[in-house]
Design an enzyme around this catalytic site. Structure first.
Site, PDB file in Angstrom:
ATOM      1  N   GLU A  94      44.382  51.795  38.988  1.00 50.31           N
ATOM      2  CA  GLU A  94      44.583  51.226  40.332  1.00 50.31           C
ATOM      3  C   GLU A  94      45.237  52.303  41.223  1.00 50.31           C
ATOM      4  O   GLU A  94      46.080  53.083  40.748  1.00 50.31           O
ATOM      5  CB  GLU A  94      45.532  50.025  40.163  1.00 50.31           C
ATOM      6  CG  GLU A  94      45.943  49.309  41.416  1.00 50.31           C
ATOM      7  CD  GLU A  94      46.937  48.164  41.105  1.00 50.31           C
ATOM      8  OE1 GLU A  94      47.494  48.109  39.986  1.00 50.31           O
ATOM      9  OE2 GLU A  94      47.144  47.331  42.004  1.00 50.31           O
ATOM     10  N   LYS A 136      41.394  43.414  45.477  1.00 50.40           N
ATOM     11  CA  LYS A 136      42.295  42.655  44.588  1.00 50.40           C
ATOM     12  C   LYS A 136      42.637  41.285  45.179  1.00 50.40           C
ATOM     13  O   LYS A 136      43.184  41.198  46.284  1.00 50.40           O
ATOM     14  CB  LYS A 136      43.572  43.481  44.381  1.00 50.40           C
ATOM     15  CG  LYS A 136      44.542  42.921  43.358  1.00 50.40           C
ATOM     16  CD  LYS A 136      45.706  43.913  43.168  1.00 50.40           C
ATOM     17  CE  LYS A 136      46.655  43.530  42.066  1.00 50.40           C
ATOM     18  NZ  LYS A 136      47.687  44.568  41.842  1.00 50.40           N
ATOM     19  N   CYS A 167      44.469  44.936  38.009  1.00 53.07           N
ATOM     20  CA  CYS A 167      45.827  44.735  37.507  1.00 53.07           C
ATOM     21  C   CYS A 167      46.241  43.259  37.428  1.00 53.07           C
ATOM     22  O   CYS A 167      45.756  42.546  36.578  1.00 53.07           O
ATOM     23  CB  CYS A 167      46.805  45.580  38.318  1.00 53.07           C
ATOM     24  SG  CYS A 167      48.293  45.985  37.354  1.00 53.07           S
ATOM     25  N   VAL A 176      53.458  47.162  35.266  1.00 51.38           N
ATOM     26  CA  VAL A 176      54.895  47.320  35.027  1.00 51.38           C
ATOM     27  C   VAL A 176      55.420  46.246  34.075  1.00 51.38           C
ATOM     28  O   VAL A 176      56.496  46.393  33.517  1.00 51.38           O
ATOM     29  CB  VAL A 176      55.707  47.320  36.348  1.00 51.38           C
ATOM     30  CG1 VAL A 176      55.386  48.554  37.167  1.00 51.38           C
ATOM     31  CG2 VAL A 176      55.443  46.072  37.178  1.00 51.38           C
TER      32      VAL A 176
HETATM   33  C1  ACM Z   1      50.118  45.218  39.460  1.00 53.52           C
HETATM   34  O1  ACM Z   1      49.364  44.307  39.768  1.00 53.52           O
HETATM   35  N1  ACM Z   1      49.921  46.444  39.901  1.00 53.52           N
HETATM   36  C2  ACM Z   1      51.259  44.987  38.569  1.00 53.52           C
END
Ligand code: ACM
Length: 270
Positions: A37, A108, A141, A168
């Site tokens: 990402e 996203k 992510c 994370v």
């Molecule tokens: C994330 O969605 N970059 C933790």
């Protein structure tokens, strides 16, 4: 087919340096390369102005053009995360290119933590791309924690879920094995490493462990938690097309969507 992942720590705000690193790391042809990402910019932005200054148009911007050349060199598709600018709007996007050119993008849907200050939530329908040897779906992510995303991509015919990530939290790698099992698909997690501490904010340490899991839940590849590397693994995408769990159970035909209505209700849950 061969899948490749490049796990690394992008240099914050230096697109050209990051693209150069990707170029020098990806040393062999793969049919599908998945990159992390926001892999050209880094992650921990200080304010929206900063994101805007590094975001670029997709497909009109320099990263998409560069990635098409990379796709030609490796003779395969590339899925890569970047900050996208569309007029004044900024999205956390993954671009999909092949040796023939740009084929699409995914924005996203589920923004994580401070991303809500910097990006608009995605507004493009979930969809699958045919890249030749396989059909791929893209999620980014934090989308991992919404199993609806992976399910919809699988129902649309994805053989491989591609997940550019800057993780994370420690859960995604395990969860994506479950996404593989429950949808009978391959799942590729391309995560970054390193720590960012910008603007006096709390440090963010990214968890590495990029991985590929199989439709039966085997972890075919897992990178270390730390350390940069280009990893490859060979898979047979036809394994993802067998949705027969037992002689009397078919993953999709056994679904009972008439009982799942709550999933599609906007205000469901507390
Ligand atoms: C994330 O969605 N970059 C933790």
């Amino acid at each position: 087919m061969r899948i490749g992942i490049y796990q690394f720590a992008p240099v914050f705000g230096d697109r050209e340096a990051n693209l150069r690193r990707i170029e020098s790391a990806v040393t062999e042809p793969v049919d599908l390369l998945v990159l992390p990402e926001l892999c050209t910019t880094g992650y921990q932005f200080v304010d929206q102005k900063e994101v805007y200054s590094v975001a670029e148009e997709v497909p009109g911007g320099p990263t998409t053009r560069h990635l098409v050349k990379l796709a030609r060199r490796i003779n395969g598709a590339v899925v890569a995360g970047l900050a996208e600018k569309d007029d004044e709007k900024i999205y956390n996007t993954a671009v999909v290119v092949t040796p023939h050119g740009y084929i699409g993008k995914y924005r996203k849907l589920h923004l994580f933590f401070e991303e809500k200050e910097f990006f608009l939530p995605g507004n493009l329908p979930l969809r699958v791309w045919d890249i030749g040897p396989a059909r791929i779906g893209v999620m980014i992510c934090f989308d991992w924690i919404f199993p609806e995303v992976a399910r919809i991509l699988a129902l649309q015919g994805a053989d491989i879920l591609c997940l550019p990530a800057n993780l994370v939290l420690p859960y995604c790698q395990s969860a994506m094995v479950v996404r593989s099992i429950e949808n009978r698909v391959f799942a590729v997690v391309a995560n970054r490493i390193g720590t960012e501490t910008r603007g006096g904010k709390q440090p963010l340490t990214f968890t590495g462990k990029s991985q590929v899991s199989s439709p039966k839940g085997n972890v075919l590849l897992q990178a270390p938690a730390e350390g940069e590397g280009f990893y490859t693994v060979d898979v047979d995408p036809s394994q993802a097309r067998d949705k027969q769990i037992t002689s009397r159970n078919h993953l999709f035909q056994d679904r009972r969507p008439e009982y799942y209505g709550l999933l599609a209700q906007e205000k469901a849950g507390g």
